[in-house]
Design an enzyme around this catalytic site. Sequence first.
Site, PDB file in Angstrom:
ATOM      1  N   MET A  86       0.807  -1.154  -0.153  1.00 41.13           N
ATOM      2  CA  MET A  86      -0.019  -0.072  -0.165  1.00 41.13           C
ATOM      3  C   MET A  86       0.748   1.184   0.112  1.00 41.13           C
ATOM      4  O   MET A  86       1.726   1.434   0.868  1.00 41.13           O
ATOM      5  CB  MET A  86      -0.938  -0.027   1.264  1.00 41.13           C
ATOM      6  CG  MET A  86      -1.850  -1.196   1.087  1.00 41.13           C
ATOM      7  SD  MET A  86      -2.968  -1.101   2.777  1.00 41.13           S
ATOM      8  CE  MET A  86      -1.609  -2.048   3.803  1.00 41.13           C
ATOM      9  N   VAL A  87       0.794   2.164  -0.963  1.00 38.94           N
ATOM     10  CA  VAL A  87       1.477   3.162  -1.124  1.00 38.94           C
ATOM     11  C   VAL A  87       1.448   4.153   0.221  1.00 38.94           C
ATOM     12  O   VAL A  87       0.472   4.590   0.479  1.00 38.94           O
ATOM     13  CB  VAL A  87       1.195   3.956  -2.319  1.00 38.94           C
ATOM     14  CG1 VAL A  87       1.883   5.428  -2.481  1.00 38.94           C
ATOM     15  CG2 VAL A  87       1.569   3.368  -3.563  1.00 38.94           C
ATOM     16  N   CYS A 167      -0.954  -1.795 -10.462  1.00 36.44           N
ATOM     17  CA  CYS A 167      -1.508  -0.525  -9.913  1.00 36.44           C
ATOM     18  C   CYS A 167      -2.403  -0.138 -11.349  1.00 36.44           C
ATOM     19  O   CYS A 167      -1.899   0.166 -12.276  1.00 36.44           O
ATOM     20  CB  CYS A 167      -0.322   0.374  -9.448  1.00 36.44           C
ATOM     21  SG  CYS A 167      -0.945   2.107  -9.183  1.00 36.44           S
ATOM     22  N   LYS A 206       2.691  -9.036  -8.694  1.00 41.85           N
ATOM     23  CA  LYS A 206       1.470  -8.974  -8.322  1.00 41.85           C
ATOM     24  C   LYS A 206       0.646  -8.312  -9.531  1.00 41.85           C
ATOM     25  O   LYS A 206       1.037  -7.283  -9.889  1.00 41.85           O
ATOM     26  CB  LYS A 206       1.317  -8.048  -7.158  1.00 41.85           C
ATOM     27  CG  LYS A 206       0.083  -7.947  -6.441  1.00 41.85           C
ATOM     28  CD  LYS A 206      -0.090  -7.044  -5.180  1.00 41.85           C
ATOM     29  CE  LYS A 206      -1.414  -7.094  -4.488  1.00 41.85           C
ATOM     30  NZ  LYS A 206      -2.293  -6.136  -5.522  1.00 41.85           N
ATOM     31  N   ALA A 291      -5.519  -5.442   2.290  1.00 39.54           N
ATOM     32  CA  ALA A 291      -5.130  -4.099   2.140  1.00 39.54           C
ATOM     33  C   ALA A 291      -5.977  -2.937   2.937  1.00 39.54           C
ATOM     34  O   ALA A 291      -5.928  -2.807   4.111  1.00 39.54           O
ATOM     35  CB  ALA A 291      -5.009  -3.662   0.693  1.00 39.54           C
TER      36      ALA A 291
END
Length: 412
Positions: A86-87, A167, A206, A291
């Site tokens: 997670m950014v 993403c 991913k 997440a």
Amino acid sequence: MKPSSLSLFKFLRTRDSPLLRIRTMTQTSNPSQVRDDLLCSDQQQQSDAHIEKPLETAPASIDTRVEQAWAHWKKLGRPKYIVAPMVDNSELPFRLLCQKYGAQAAYTPMLHSRIFTETDNRNKEFTTCEEDRPLFVQFCANDPDTLLEAAKKVEPYCDYVDINLGCPQRIARRGNYGAFLMDNLPLVKSLVEKLAQNLTVPVSCKIRIFPNLQDTLNYAKMLEDAGCSLLAVHGRTRDEKDGKKFRADWGAIKEVRNALRIPVLANGNVRCIEDVEDCIRETGVEGVLSAETLLENPAVFAGFRTTEWAKGSEEEEGYVDGGLDQGDLVVEYLKLCEKHPVPWRMIRSHVHKMLGDWFRVHPQVREQLNAQNILTFEFLYGLVDQLKELGGRVPLYKKRKIDTLQESPQRV
């Protein structure tokens, strides 16, 4: 006593090891944002890293690579409960908090490989410590050589170097990385091959799924053939960004799992520990990533539920106050941040997420946080104390324990 991230950093430097911390500072004219970009401690370490160009080796046979992939995964204990990348949110203190409450492995936030290699060894975005394992370090990239240069810097401190191919955000479209590399599969293949042939740790990927199942299966097989040792599959397409609006396709994940020979992980539709077990049972995957749910409730993997998912379940009467609340979790997180410093913007984000239920009851306290340009630990601890003094505690729930003594038949 286990060393902190800073003491481990000093230990690693004595061995002339590569960089443990690297920093990307964003230029901004917003003073509040600049302050939030500062580390929550004045302690800073620098090191000089010299990256020698590795010699490329001939790729091993697919049978050998599959055998090695499983041997490595089993050596790590085959973790089932995994913190997703997670950014700005899956940083070291948060990973350690989740680990305390059941997480068995974790991903770092996505790191931009080009920026990572250009930052003259001053990064504080990536930190780790001895107990932070198993660890996936994730990069986004669109150039094999740049990706390898970045990967070599973190190789000694992780169990997988992961390539972000999932993403879906606009910034990924502009930067030509993440899920938008699904339009350029030869480039994706070259990224995986470059790492697989030049790193001593395995390469993982991913991904998101294609709208067409066969395209997804072909994609996954290509990654496996290129040298990917573990694949995490987010069961939504590139266009399905809203996790509340679009359910993850566990059926597609199951098909990928059945088509591949390497370990496969699932991502999507996890709100509680029961969802994790259901996903593993329905798809046959090795483990499940979480997440958004973890951001609100880092104790998910320990069986705790928020009010939304406890009171809204079919077994509502089976859930009781678990003796833990999000205020407690914030305090634990802040203590970890004091030990393992991270930028204030990460801390601010986590406090907002974890105290969201409380802020809905006491919005005036949320406004105090929003108005505070310069954060301190004293201020944040005081914020939690204030919420508890105002009352209206919002507990986390656990399943009611069955009195097995009464249920068991009497011994004769």
